[in-house]
Design a protein around this motif. Sequence first.
Motif, mmCIF file in Angstrom:
data_model
loop_
_atom_site.group_PDB
_atom_site.id
_atom_site.type_symbol
_atom_site.label_atom_id
_atom_site.label_comp_id
_atom_site.label_asym_id
_atom_site.label_seq_id
_atom_site.Cartn_x
_atom_site.Cartn_y
_atom_site.Cartn_z
ATOM 1 N N ALA A 18 -13.569 3.534 -3.353
ATOM 2 C CA ALA A 18 -12.905 4.028 -1.988
ATOM 3 C C ALA A 18 -13.598 5.137 -1.475
ATOM 4 O O ALA A 18 -13.879 5.076 -0.176
ATOM 5 N N LYS A 19 -13.838 6.024 -2.156
ATOM 6 C CA LYS A 19 -14.397 7.303 -1.618
ATOM 7 C C LYS A 19 -15.934 6.935 -0.978
ATOM 8 O O LYS A 19 -16.394 7.385 -0.029
ATOM 9 N N ARG A 20 -16.395 6.172 -1.697
ATOM 10 C CA ARG A 20 -17.998 5.734 -1.342
ATOM 11 C C ARG A 20 -17.853 5.034 -0.128
ATOM 12 O O ARG A 20 -18.723 5.327 0.739
ATOM 13 N N TYR A 21 -16.919 4.045 0.243
ATOM 14 C CA TYR A 21 -16.817 3.553 1.520
ATOM 15 C C TYR A 21 -16.368 4.398 2.581
ATOM 16 O O TYR A 21 -16.778 4.277 3.687
ATOM 17 N N LEU A 22 -15.301 5.273 2.328
ATOM 18 C CA LEU A 22 -14.935 6.071 3.036
ATOM 19 C C LEU A 22 -15.982 7.135 3.678
ATOM 20 O O LEU A 22 -16.001 7.451 5.116
ATOM 21 N N LEU A 23 -16.774 7.733 2.990
ATOM 22 C CA LEU A 23 -17.787 8.756 3.203
ATOM 23 C C LEU A 23 -18.965 8.015 3.523
ATOM 24 O O LEU A 23 -19.941 8.951 4.164
ATOM 25 N N GLN A 54 -12.982 0.515 8.180
ATOM 26 C CA GLN A 54 -11.507 0.805 8.425
ATOM 27 C C GLN A 54 -10.786 0.778 7.240
ATOM 28 O O GLN A 54 -11.446 0.102 6.001
ATOM 29 N N ILE A 55 -9.818 1.277 6.974
ATOM 30 C CA ILE A 55 -8.817 1.406 5.788
ATOM 31 C C ILE A 55 -8.599 -0.035 5.441
ATOM 32 O O ILE A 55 -8.550 -0.311 4.152
ATOM 33 N N LYS A 56 -8.090 -0.636 6.383
ATOM 34 C CA LYS A 56 -7.645 -2.070 6.128
ATOM 35 C C LYS A 56 -8.766 -2.740 5.286
ATOM 36 O O LYS A 56 -8.311 -3.575 4.392
#
Length: 271
Positions: A239-244, A249-251
């Motif tokens: 999740a961190k990889r994709y967030l950063l 989007q979160i969804k």
Amino acid sequence: MKAIPVRHIKPAEQSALGRFSIRKIEHVLDGSDLQHDLHRHNFFFMLLVQSGEGVHEIDFVPHAVTDGSVFLLRPGQVHQLCLKTGATGYLMEFDTEFYRPTEKSSAHRFRRAAGKNRCHPETATFERLNALLSDVFEEYTNKDDGYTDAIKATLEIFFINYIRQSKSPDSINPATNAYIQERFEEFTELVERNFKTHKQVSHYADLINLSSYQLNEITKTTVGKTASLMIDEYIILEAKRYLLATASQIKEIADHLGYEDPSYFIRFFRK
């Protein structure tokens, strides 16, 4: 869903035996600083720095690049790299079609090596590792008859030295016996491949013919964590990889990780 940039070994270096490349760092730099932005690979990536400085961030943890340091990344890990002009050493890349030992002890050793992202061995050990990659570089450059077999044989010796003598703060409990080590590594490899679709400890315990209790005892003995916590850590890291690394989007990230309810995923992530 925005994808994390993925780098590939050049097609010209691909053969029926898989993909492999080794270059001298000084040739890669070519008189300039190297700055690789956040990305991931679909192959193994090894950086052996004989001399030089910079910063290597692996899964958002920064590490100083110093003389005599070695880095090994697994496919899928996210990293960014800064190397200053003047650095020397080797940059090696290969996929599992080229090198993936099947003999039990060799496969076990390679799993252990792949779990060690970085190390700073003693001088004599580093010189041995450097000499082995020098041999690999010569074989790859000359491409004499049987050079791929020679490279694979040299890599086998390289990983023996890498595991046997290198020091790493990520090493598992030295008191762990061979059976526990092997089951632990088997578990982590399975989780890394399947955590998006399978999040229950019982699933992995069944795959390696253990009870959930036995698997938990193995992970607690080895790294002091429950199997469930380790699975959660893989999910959070992805999740961190994709967030950063992306503008997803979160969804979209929740769906990518196998969560139908984004609000549940958000609560899980915050917790």
